[in-house]
Scaffold this active site. Structure first.
Site, short mmCIF file in Angstrom:
data_model
loop_
_atom_site.label_atom_id
_atom_site.label_comp_id
_atom_site.label_asym_id
_atom_site.label_seq_id
_atom_site.Cartn_x
_atom_site.Cartn_y
_atom_site.Cartn_z
N ASN A 275 7.59 -57.90 16.27
CA ASN A 275 8.30 -58.01 14.99
C ASN A 275 9.50 -58.95 15.09
OD1 ASN A 275 9.25 -55.26 16.44
ND2 ASN A 275 11.01 -56.26 15.53
N ASP A 318 8.40 -53.55 10.37
CA ASP A 318 8.27 -53.33 11.82
C ASP A 318 6.81 -53.31 12.26
OD1 ASP A 318 8.99 -52.96 14.42
OD2 ASP A 318 9.53 -50.85 14.23
#
Length: 562
Positions: A275, A318
């Site tokens: 991420n 995320d």
């Protein structure tokens, strides 16, 4: 019908094991790049992280099959320790894949441990302990996903960003190289990958605002060969996807914390990236944020990125894409399959990154949808300060880092799925080195979660069968020539499913939760299924102890009764 394979290392192993304790047989001296290239020709071994370079996590061993798996029983158990022995709240999980070479098993544990074991009995041959400073900054637990073995050495990384080469016979350290700035929050947690005369590793630490990278070292002496940064600096291709002002790119994440796959014909490594940082606050990093949440195709000799595909542009959920990219062929094309945390199953042409197919593999997706052009388009953003936003899948993902498998026999993919939603509330945080750089508070929805192992057909992207479970499935699966799929649960059960129907054929309670990757091998004609167990309090978005998961760390090896 059981297929027989020759164990070429049997005589060497038996002679060496009759000697003194504290030394392993010299079987690892014979592990060459050529042997790893042809690992499927010696399925009695498990020579590399996924078993083979293609990442399929499939073994043709078929002594254990749908007809006799009900007789499977523990052959031995190696007790590695107990979570209760660790100081403070546990963030330890036993996440490794065992590597097996001619009857000798090499495996890494938490907190710098490495062991060599007799793969037929579980007897410890040697152990190594790398001292990990107590104040190392770690996002998601003091974990390690395994070792690589080649040319008489065992390669392992450490939580304080070192790459080590150990003597495979004695466990003594041969060389030790630093591969990251531990003060800034960089760490290493993946299993290394041996390609040619190099050992390749990737960094962790995106939650601390570091810049991700891949690195290659010489097997012989640890000489650094190349580094591939996964965030382009200003002026490099992809830098236009980051703000032109400031240094958001320099702390942009995209860490490569799970082992990649490799196509030797194309000489390309396929590595997933993590991420962007901060995880949820996209306002400080407008743009697609390359090469976060991507698969990057990297030239193995130079470390240069040849092409990329971004699974989640401008990620604010995320949704790391570090998970395996499985190589397979269909319709005469060289393809790549990836099950992403964002809930979608992607198939790409691995020669150029062209999207072939995308389909959901989870039940609930609210963050995005598939557009008419076949790409995934976001529709729910946690982008307003202090405003809670609920979305599926949550940051734990529709699938965690743990791996899917592919069977060339059934031509199906097998995926451990977790149906877990979450609520994120954006909270602006200024960047400070070595301090978590999340950008939100997250609450996991544990009241409405479940899991399953799903079988998916790459020809149409559809689910062929499902074995449903009351808890998320967050351990890797293994497919075998016996038409079996092995899958562990966070509550301790280890299961064998029929690879063609999904029927549960066998189950064993291991006494601790599963968050690792099982492997299979044979010694002197007897097939074993090995699985590490031990699940700490952190599991990429939810705590297994909330599920009543038993704790403790051990390595089980199962076999049919003699």
């Amino acid at each position: 019908m059981t297929t027989e394979y020759v164990d070429a290392g049997s005589a060497i192993r038996q002679a060496a094991l009759s000697g003194v304790v504290g030394k392993a047989p010299p079987v690892a001296r014979g592990v060459t790049y050529e042997r790893i290239l042809n690992a499927r020709l010696e399925p009695q071994n498990w020579l590399t992280y996924y078993g083979t370079y293609d990442g399929q996590r499939y073994s043709p061993l078929d002594q254990i099959n749908t007809e006799n798996v009900r007789r499977l029983t523990p052959a031995w158990v190696f007790q590695c320790g107990s979570v209760g022995m660790h100081s403070g709240a546990s963030t330890y999980s036993f996440e490794a894949t065992p590597i097996v070479v001619d009857g000798v098993m090499f495996i890494a544990g938490w907190d710098g441990w490495v062991w060599a074991l007799d793969a037929a009995t579980g007897q410890e041959l040697w152990r190594y302990k790398h001292a990990i400073p107590y104040d190392v900054s770690l996002c998601c637990g003091n974990v390690n996903r395994g070792v690589a073995v080649a040319e008489g050495k065992v390669f392992v990384v450490t939580a304080n960003a070192h790459v080590l080469a150990l003597d495979a016979e004695t466990g003594e350290c041969v060389w030790d190289k630093t591969c990251g700035d531990v003060r800034a929050g960089e760490s290493l947690t993946l299993a290394p990958l041996v390609v040619k005369d190099m050992v390749i590793v990737g960094s962790s630490g995106g939650e601390f605002g570091v810049r991700g990278h891949l690195d290659a070292f010489k097997i012989e002496d640890g000489e650094h060969v190349w580094r591939c940064y996964t965030i382009p600096k200003p002026g490099e291709p992809g830098s236009e996807t980051w703000p032109s002002e400031g240094d958001a790119w320099a702390r942009g994440g995209a860490n490569c914390w799970v082992t990649g796959t490799y196509d030797p014909e194309l000489n390309l490594l396929y590595w997933g990236t993590g991420n962007p940082a901060p995880d949820f606050d996209g306002e400080v990093r407008p743009g697609d944020n390359l090469y976060t949440d991507c698969v990057i195709a990297v030239d193995a000799d130079s470390g240069q990125i040849k092409w990329h595909y971004q699974y989640t542009p401008h990620d604010v959920w995320d949704y790391d894409s570090t998970m395996e990219n499985i190589l397979f062929e269909m319709g005469g094309r060289k393809l790549l399959a990836h099950f992403d945390k964002n809930g979608y199953f992607f198939i790409l042409d691995r020669t150029n990154g062209e999207l072939v197919r995308v389909a959901p593999f989870v039940d609930r997706i609210t963050w995005g949808e598939i557009s008419p052009d076949g790409t995934v388009t976001p529709k729910v953003y946690p982008d307003k300060e202090g405003e809670p936003v609920h979305f599926w899948p949550g940051p734990a993902g529709g699938k965690e880092w743990t791996h899917a498998a592919y069977s060339p026999r059934t031509k199906l993919f097998y995926v451990p799925v977790q149906e877990v939603g979450a609520t994120a509330t954006r909270r602006r945080r200024e960047f400070k080195e070595s301090i978590p750089y999340w950008g939100a508070g997250v609450e996991v929805d544990i009241k409405d979660m479940y899991g399953y192992v799903g079988a998916f057909d790459p020809a149409n992207g559809k689910e062929a069968w499902r074995w449903r479970n009351e808890v998320p499935m967050c351990a890797s699966v293994l497919a075998t020539g016996g038409d079996l799929v092995f899958a562990g649960e966070p509550t301790g059960e280890f299961n064998a499913l029929d690879a063609r129907t999904g029927e549960l054929l066998w189950q064993f309670q291991c006494g601790s939760g599963h968050h690792s990757s099982p492997a299979t091998y044979s010694v002197d004609g007897r097939q074993y299924i090995a699985v590490p167990v031990g699940f700490g309090a952190w599991a990429e978005g939810f705590a297994p102890m909330m599920l009543g998961a038993p704790q403790g760390d051990a390595l089980f090896a199962f076999a049919l009764p003699e």
